[in-house]
Enzyme design. Structure first.
Site, short mmCIF file in Angstrom:
data_model
loop_
_atom_site.label_atom_id
_atom_site.label_comp_id
_atom_site.label_asym_id
_atom_site.label_seq_id
_atom_site.Cartn_x
_atom_site.Cartn_y
_atom_site.Cartn_z
N PHE A 1 43.92 40.63 33.44
CA PHE A 1 44.84 39.67 34.04
C PHE A 1 44.14 39.02 35.22
CE2 PHE A 1 48.11 38.24 37.00
CZ PHE A 1 48.88 37.45 36.16
N ASP B 1 36.60 40.23 39.61
CA ASP B 1 37.94 39.98 40.15
C ASP B 1 38.37 41.23 40.90
OD1 ASP B 1 40.68 39.84 40.53
OD2 ASP B 1 41.09 38.85 38.63
N LYS C 1 45.44 39.11 47.68
CA LYS C 1 46.36 40.22 47.94
C LYS C 1 46.19 40.83 49.32
CE LYS C 1 47.61 41.38 43.18
NZ LYS C 1 49.04 41.08 43.28
#
Length: 391
Positions: free
Chosen positions: A129, A217, A246
């Protein structure tokens, strides 16, 4: 107040918070909750950290925005700090993880263009994802998030995560068109999936040998979550491109794409940009987050508390008939169940004051803040044990 004016992109619990401090949140009725998901790996230094509150308040009274048409002091400070911690050369700042991954994909396309590849391919992983823009959806896996969006951008080749033989097979068939590999060191949304030891290093060696960009990522796994600044550091791997978001801003929206070597030289003035990316408020907040993690030795705490959490979960829950597997690294833990159990989220919050998340339908995902202490780890274990017993 009604939520009818909001687009139906989420199904939130009937639970609203009005205050947070450290690892705790309080709802409108004054009930206290232990936040074991940290806003989905965002509030690493905890809610309402006084140093971050002070930095945000002061900066808001000085300057929020000037645009990237001018030099931004805090942007340079943050870039210097992140490149020093990661071993990268340069940074580009934007507003989210999806934007950071879009930036990485644009670097891959430019890399391919310089190599003369007309129809480039980026290797991505099954069950990955990377975001919700059209390109990052195309790079992701899972029919639920892709349903209804028609033909997504092409140029991606999916292989099995953690399977070096599958990657080498793809290489043999498509090598002339491949320009890079985009992957998560630990797959978060798919249920905290860890690659076998040595896999990341082998991918690094393959990319070096083939002159491909290794793009990691680290949006969920970075900024101290696994007990290192970045998860790839557990295998001493340095990528060509790394994406962050984040936990970098602890709730202030910010994303970053770091690059080194030739990849750091690919952008030229006008080839990429962002109106809000790298603004003084977001960059000062991120600088403060990094300072707090260092000063409070939160990398060591994440490593120690994460080991405690995994050990105690295995002691208390591994034999439970509903539990298939418990896995994780640092404060990034997944408890895979044998059957779908999304109602656990509601039960844990309602009956035990514990905020958790279930991802991919069957995996309890725990992403507690880096400031969590030993007693709070025991509270998570006890709350989950009681929740599963009730189930």
């Amino acid at each position: 107040m009604t939520a009818a004016c909001l687009m139906s992109t989420y199904q939130p619990l009937a639970l609203s918070f009005c205050k947070g401090l450290g690892s705790r949140l309080w709802d409108q009725a004054g009930r206290e909750y232990l936040d074991a998901i940290a806003g989905v790996a965002v509030t690493g230094i905890g809610h309402s950290h006084p140093r971050l509150v002070g930095a945000i308040s002061e900066q808001a009274g000085l300057l929020l925005h000037s645009s990237n048409l001018y030099d931004i002091h805090w942007q340079r400070q943050l870039a210097a700090k992140l490149t020093q911690l990661s071993g990268m050369d340069r940074a580009f700042f934007n507003n989210s993880g999806a934007e950071a991954n879009e930036t990485a994909l644009k670097l891959a396309r430019l890399h391919a263009w310089h190599k003369g590849i007309e129809q480039p391919l980026v290797v991505v992983m099954e069950n990955a994802f990377h975001g919700r823009t059209l390109a990052t959806l195309a790079a992701s896996d899972g029919p639920a998030v892709r349903l209804g969006y028609g033909q997504l951008p092409g140029g991606f080749l999916k292989v099995r995560f953690g399977d070096l033989a599958a990657l080498e097979s793809a290489v043999a068939e498509h090598a002339p068109r491949i320009c890079g590999v985009l992957m998560e060191p630990i797959q978060g949304e798919s249920g905290i999936q860890l690659a076998p030891p040595g896999y990341l290093k082998a991918v690094r060696e393959l990319c070096t040998r083939r002159n491909w960009l290794l793009m990691l990522d680290e949006i969920q796994s970075g900024i101290g979550r696994t007990g290192r600044w970045f998860a790839c550091q557990h295998e001493d791997v340095v990528p060509d491109v790394m994406t962050l978001a984040k936990g970098l801003g602890n709730g202030i929206p910010i994303g970053a794409c770091l690059a080194r070597g030739k990849a750091a030289q690919l952008f030229t003035p006008g080839s990429h940009g962002s109106t809000f990316g790298g603004n003084p408020l977001a960059c000062r907040a991120a600088c403060t987050v990094l300072d707090v993690i260092e000063d409070q030795q939160l990398l060591a705490n994440a490593e120690q508390r994460g080991a405690q959490l995994l050990r105690r979960l295995r002691e208390e829950l591994a034999a439970h008939p509903a539990v298939r597997e418990i896995r994780g690294l640092g404060l990034m833990v997944g408890i895979e169940l044998r059957q779908p159990a999304r109602e656990l989220v509601q039960v844990a919050a309602r009956d035990h004051g514990l905020l958790i998340n279930v991802t991919r339908g069957t995996t309890i995902r725990l992403l507690p803040p880096l400031v969590i202490d030993g007693q709070e780890v025991e509270m998570i274990v006890d709350g989950l044990r009681q929740t599963l017993e009730a189930l």
